[in-house]
Design a protein around this motif. Structure first.
Motif, PDB file in Angstrom:
ATOM      1  N   GLU A 105       0.811  -1.214   0.000  1.00  0.00           N
ATOM      2  CA  GLU A 105       0.000   0.000   0.000  1.00  0.00           C
ATOM      3  C   GLU A 105       0.846   1.267   0.000  1.00  0.00           C
ATOM      4  OE1 GLU A 105      -2.756  -0.251   3.238  1.00  0.00           O
ATOM      5  OE2 GLU A 105      -3.921  -1.847   2.304  1.00  0.00           O
ATOM      6  N   GLY A 106       2.176   1.113   0.031  1.00  0.00           N
ATOM      7  CA  GLY A 106       3.054   2.273   0.000  1.00  0.00           C
ATOM      8  C   GLY A 106       3.237   2.958   1.333  1.00  0.00           C
ATOM      9  N   VAL A 107       2.788   2.315   2.402  1.00  0.00           N
ATOM     10  CA  VAL A 107       2.903   2.898   3.744  1.00  0.00           C
ATOM     11  C   VAL A 107       4.292   2.665   4.321  1.00  0.00           C
ATOM     12  CG1 VAL A 107       1.987   2.808   6.110  1.00  0.00           C
ATOM     13  CG2 VAL A 107       0.432   2.626   4.151  1.00  0.00           C
ATOM     14  N   LEU A 108       4.908   1.534   3.985  1.00  0.00           N
ATOM     15  CA  LEU A 108       6.212   1.149   4.524  1.00  0.00           C
ATOM     16  C   LEU A 108       7.198   0.872   3.408  1.00  0.00           C
ATOM     17  CD1 LEU A 108       5.316  -1.428   7.333  1.00  0.00           C
ATOM     18  CD2 LEU A 108       6.378   0.804   7.686  1.00  0.00           C
ATOM     19  N   ASP A 109       8.473   1.050   3.730  1.00  0.00           N
ATOM     20  CA  ASP A 109       9.580   0.648   2.862  1.00  0.00           C
ATOM     21  C   ASP A 109      10.493  -0.220   3.719  1.00  0.00           C
ATOM     22  OD1 ASP A 109      11.893   0.354   1.386  1.00  0.00           O
ATOM     23  OD2 ASP A 109      11.949   2.421   0.687  1.00  0.00           O
ATOM     24  N   LEU A 110      10.620  -1.500   3.384  1.00  0.00           N
ATOM     25  CA  LEU A 110      11.416  -2.417   4.201  1.00  0.00           C
ATOM     26  C   LEU A 110      12.882  -2.028   4.267  1.00  0.00           C
ATOM     27  CD1 LEU A 110      10.078  -5.969   3.223  1.00  0.00           C
ATOM     28  CD2 LEU A 110       9.521  -4.603   5.237  1.00  0.00           C
ATOM     29  N   ASP A 111      13.360  -1.276   3.297  1.00  0.00           N
ATOM     30  CA  ASP A 111      14.788  -0.960   3.229  1.00  0.00           C
ATOM     31  C   ASP A 111      15.119   0.479   3.612  1.00  0.00           C
ATOM     32  OD1 ASP A 111      15.588  -3.585   2.294  1.00  0.00           O
ATOM     33  OD2 ASP A 111      14.553  -3.048   0.435  1.00  0.00           O
ATOM     34  N   ARG A 112      14.144   1.184   4.101  1.00  0.00           N
ATOM     35  CA  ARG A 112      14.386   2.541   4.602  1.00  0.00           C
ATOM     36  C   ARG A 112      14.867   2.437   6.053  1.00  0.00           C
ATOM     37  NH1 ARG A 112       9.605   7.146   4.754  1.00  0.00           N
ATOM     38  NH2 ARG A 112      10.816   8.832   5.742  1.00  0.00           N
ATOM     39  N   PRO A 113      15.872   3.222   6.462  1.00  0.00           N
ATOM     40  CA  PRO A 113      16.314   3.159   7.873  1.00  0.00           C
ATOM     41  C   PRO A 113      15.147   3.379   8.821  1.00  0.00           C
ATOM     42  CG  PRO A 113      17.860   4.428   6.572  1.00  0.00           C
ATOM     43  CD  PRO A 113      16.670   4.167   5.664  1.00  0.00           C
ATOM     44  N   ILE A 114      15.037   2.525   9.843  1.00  0.00           N
ATOM     45  CA  ILE A 114      13.878   2.644  10.726  1.00  0.00           C
ATOM     46  C   ILE A 114      13.965   3.858  11.651  1.00  0.00           C
ATOM     47  CG2 ILE A 114      13.083   0.271  10.669  1.00  0.00           C
ATOM     48  CD1 ILE A 114      14.710  -0.365  13.076  1.00  0.00           C
ATOM     49  N   VAL A 115      15.107   4.524  11.692  1.00  0.00           N
ATOM     50  CA  VAL A 115      15.160   5.794  12.438  1.00  0.00           C
ATOM     51  C   VAL A 115      14.240   6.814  11.784  1.00  0.00           C
ATOM     52  CG1 VAL A 115      17.456   5.470  13.404  1.00  0.00           C
ATOM     53  CG2 VAL A 115      17.214   6.512  11.137  1.00  0.00           C
ATOM     54  N   ASP A 116      13.931   6.625  10.495  1.00  0.00           N
ATOM     55  CA  ASP A 116      13.013   7.540   9.815  1.00  0.00           C
ATOM     56  C   ASP A 116      11.580   7.356  10.290  1.00  0.00           C
ATOM     57  OD1 ASP A 116      15.223   8.308   8.392  1.00  0.00           O
ATOM     58  OD2 ASP A 116      14.615   7.372   6.501  1.00  0.00           O
ATOM     59  N   TYR A 117      11.282   6.190  10.875  1.00  0.00           N
ATOM     60  CA  TYR A 117       9.931   5.886  11.331  1.00  0.00           C
ATOM     61  C   TYR A 117       9.766   6.008  12.849  1.00  0.00           C
ATOM     62  CZ  TYR A 117       9.111   3.660   6.741  1.00  0.00           C
ATOM     63  OH  TYR A 117       8.964   3.403   5.404  1.00  0.00           O
ATOM     64  N   SER A 118      10.853   5.838  13.586  1.00  0.00           N
ATOM     65  CA  SER A 118      10.696   5.686  15.035  1.00  0.00           C
ATOM     66  C   SER A 118      11.983   6.047  15.764  1.00  0.00           C
ATOM     67  CB  SER A 118      10.323   4.233  15.345  1.00  0.00           C
ATOM     68  OG  SER A 118      11.338   3.374  14.857  1.00  0.00           O
ATOM     69  N   GLU A 119      11.919   5.935  17.086  1.00  0.00           N
ATOM     70  CA  GLU A 119      13.074   6.279  17.931  1.00  0.00           C
ATOM     71  C   GLU A 119      13.991   5.069  18.090  1.00  0.00           C
ATOM     72  OE1 GLU A 119      11.301   7.724  21.499  1.00  0.00           O
ATOM     73  OE2 GLU A 119      10.658   9.620  20.602  1.00  0.00           O
ATOM     74  N   TRP A 120      14.416   4.529  16.981  1.00  0.00           N
ATOM     75  CA  TRP A 120      15.258   3.338  16.982  1.00  0.00           C
ATOM     76  C   TRP A 120      16.617   3.584  17.636  1.00  0.00           C
ATOM     77  CZ3 TRP A 120      15.959  -1.673  16.728  1.00  0.00           C
ATOM     78  CH2 TRP A 120      17.214  -2.182  16.429  1.00  0.00           C
ATOM     79  N   ALA A 121      17.233   4.704  17.335  1.00  0.00           N
ATOM     80  CA  ALA A 121      18.594   4.966  17.825  1.00  0.00           C
ATOM     81  C   ALA A 121      18.657   4.901  19.340  1.00  0.00           C
ATOM     82  CB  ALA A 121      19.086   6.317  17.311  1.00  0.00           C
ATOM     83  N   GLU A 122      17.689   5.498  20.001  1.00  0.00           N
ATOM     84  CA  GLU A 122      17.673   5.497  21.462  1.00  0.00           C
ATOM     85  C   GLU A 122      17.477   4.080  22.005  1.00  0.00           C
ATOM     86  OE1 GLU A 122      16.248   9.528  20.073  1.00  0.00           O
ATOM     87  OE2 GLU A 122      15.971   7.431  19.491  1.00  0.00           O
ATOM     88  N   PHE A 123      16.516   3.350  21.416  1.00  0.00           N
ATOM     89  CA  PHE A 123      16.278   1.986  21.868  1.00  0.00           C
ATOM     90  C   PHE A 123      17.500   1.110  21.627  1.00  0.00           C
ATOM     91  CE2 PHE A 123      15.388  -2.335  20.430  1.00  0.00           C
ATOM     92  CZ  PHE A 123      14.906  -2.889  21.608  1.00  0.00           C
ATOM     93  N   CYS A 124      18.074   1.202  20.440  1.00  0.00           N
ATOM     94  CA  CYS A 124      19.208   0.352  20.092  1.00  0.00           C
ATOM     95  C   CYS A 124      20.366   0.558  21.061  1.00  0.00           C
ATOM     96  CB  CYS A 124      19.650   0.645  18.658  1.00  0.00           C
ATOM     97  SG  CYS A 124      20.933  -0.467  18.060  1.00  0.00           S
ATOM     98  N   THR A 125      20.677   1.818  21.350  1.00  0.00           N
ATOM     99  CA  THR A 125      21.788   2.110  22.255  1.00  0.00           C
ATOM    100  C   THR A 125      21.526   1.538  23.639  1.00  0.00           C
ATOM    101  OG1 THR A 125      22.345   4.133  21.047  1.00  0.00           O
ATOM    102  CG2 THR A 125      23.147   3.952  23.309  1.00  0.00           C
ATOM    103  N   GLU A 126      20.313   1.749  24.149  1.00  0.00           N
ATOM    104  CA  GLU A 126      19.977   1.259  25.480  1.00  0.00           C
ATOM    105  C   GLU A 126      19.974  -0.267  25.526  1.00  0.00           C
ATOM    106  OE1 GLU A 126      16.255   1.402  28.666  1.00  0.00           O
ATOM    107  OE2 GLU A 126      16.354   2.863  27.033  1.00  0.00           O
ATOM    108  N   PHE A 127      19.360  -0.882  24.523  1.00  0.00           N
ATOM    109  CA  PHE A 127      19.259  -2.339  24.542  1.00  0.00           C
ATOM    110  C   PHE A 127      20.618  -3.005  24.348  1.00  0.00           C
ATOM    111  CE2 PHE A 127      18.247  -6.422  22.289  1.00  0.00           C
ATOM    112  CZ  PHE A 127      17.727  -7.066  23.402  1.00  0.00           C
ATOM    113  N   SER A 128      21.478  -2.412  23.534  1.00  0.00           N
ATOM    114  CA  SER A 128      22.784  -3.021  23.269  1.00  0.00           C
ATOM    115  C   SER A 128      23.642  -3.121  24.523  1.00  0.00           C
ATOM    116  CB  SER A 128      23.530  -2.224  22.197  1.00  0.00           C
ATOM    117  OG  SER A 128      23.872  -0.931  22.672  1.00  0.00           O
TER     118      SER A 128
END
Length: 365
Positions: A105-128
């Motif tokens: 439907e064009g809502v998502l792009d599987l190959d776009r960085p997920i930081v463009d959609y959400s707060e991935w960077a913060e989660f990734c750093t904390e979880f790592s």
């Protein structure tokens, strides 16, 4: 007729339930059915599984659907094809279907960085920084992870280069999906899977979404083997967030309907379905043992596409497809007895005794 009568007799002996409660098998060699069911019931008893529900789909037709043992031991309620279970990680293929529908439907792009959609960077750093085995090897800089990495379990190490099964990151994938769709993940599953597949006896659950009352009354409670070696009632699994890794209550009959709808193109396109079950490729061209929401492996000239589910001391499940034969096997249990401790970096469904019973009956010469 003789073979059918033997099948019905086996059903009655194995379950203590009248044969009328089981679907008559279609498009499966009738001479294979009684021995197959008897073997499954022997495996059930050997693994101390109180209740087991099974379905076989052949040629996009539900060929067999039945229950063995008891869904509720204390109240002597038999397991049937319509007994609801928590299917744990067998929810992952369902979540992948939702994702791919949103891609269509064009809502998502599987190959776009997920930081463009959400707060991935913060989660990734904390979880790592956590001691979890699933945080090991997670590299957060530069923030190049994509939804494809999370849904194919290739997010650790150099993203996209190695497979390591990671339910935590798969579950987290629901966040960018919800952000892009501006809808809860559970609502997306209902819209894109349950409703079009006709899965009326199915529901999502999470911390903010209790199980529907009608399903809660029918749900097979979990069991475990206690310290004395006897089977005992186990605590219910703890509530989780609205994640993509689990959170589905359903029946083998309903998942068989999902299987048919998936193969008939009702849920996603044939192109998307092919992408789901295609093994990911590493940077050096190595085929990895996972697609998008599915384990993928070879077995005696056939590609096996499958997923297992496991809640420790509670539930277990297996969903196994053989696309070349248009054949599917589904089994749910109200204990962990179907689980066989598949390694985190490989696909080895052949180690499952339940899978072996199915493969030797319907696939092996």
């Amino acid at each position: 007729m003789k073979d059918l009568m033997l099948f019905l007799l086996v059903m009655t002996l194995c379950t203590g339930v009248s044969a009328e409660q089981h679907q008559r098998p279609r498009n499966v060699a009738s001479q294979d059915i009684p021995a197959f069911v008897e073997r499954l019931d022997s495996l059930r008893q050997a693994a101390n599984i109180p209740g087991l529900s099974v379905a076989v789909v052949k040629g996009q037709t539900i060929a067999l659907a039945l229950g063995l043992g008891y869904a509720d031991v204390e109240h002597h309620i038999p397991a049937t094809a319509e007994t609801p279970y928590n299917i744990a990680s067998v929810a992952k293929p369902i979540s992948a279907v939702v994702t791919l529908r949103l891609v269509e439907e064009g809502v998502l792009d599987l190959d776009r960085p997920i930081v463009d959609y959400s707060e991935w960077a913060e989660f990734c750093t904390e979880f790592s920084r956590q001691p979890s085995i699933f945080a090991r090897g997670l590299r957060c800089q530069p923030p190049i992870h994509t939804l494809r990495h999370l849904l194919s379990h290739t997010a650790t190490g150099t993203p996209g280069n190695q497979f390591s099964y990671n339910p935590v990151l798969y579950s987290w994938a629901s966040r960018p999906i919800m952000a892009a769709a501006d809808t809860s993940f559970s609502a997306l599953v209902e819209r894109y899977v349950f409703a079009p597949a006709g899965m009326t006896r199915s529901a999502r659950i999470n911390r903010d979404l209790p199980l529907r009352e009608d399903l809660a009354k029918l749900l097979a409670p979990p069991y475990r083997v206690g310290t004395t070696g006897a089977v005992e009632r186990a605590p219910a699994p703890p509530p989780q967030g609205d994640g993509a890794a689990g959170g589905v209550i359903t029946t083998v009959l309903a998942l068989a309907m999902f299987d048919v709808a998936l193969d008939q193109g009702v849920l996603i396109s044939a192109r998307s379905r092919a992408a789901m079950i295609a093994p990911m490729q590493s940077s050096n061209g190595e085929a990895l043992p996972y697609g998008l929401g599915w384990f993928v492996q070879e077995y005696r000239g056939h590609t096996l596409v499958w997923h297992s589910g496991w809640w420790e001391d509670a539930y277990s499940a297996l969903y196994l497809k053989i696309p070349s034969l248009d054949l599917t096997f589904i089994v749910f249990a109200n204990s962990e007895g179907v689980w066989w401790d598949n390694p985190l970096d490989r696909a080895e469904v052949q180690r499952s005794e339940f899978a072996q019973a199915f493969l030797q009956t319907f696939v092996d010469d």
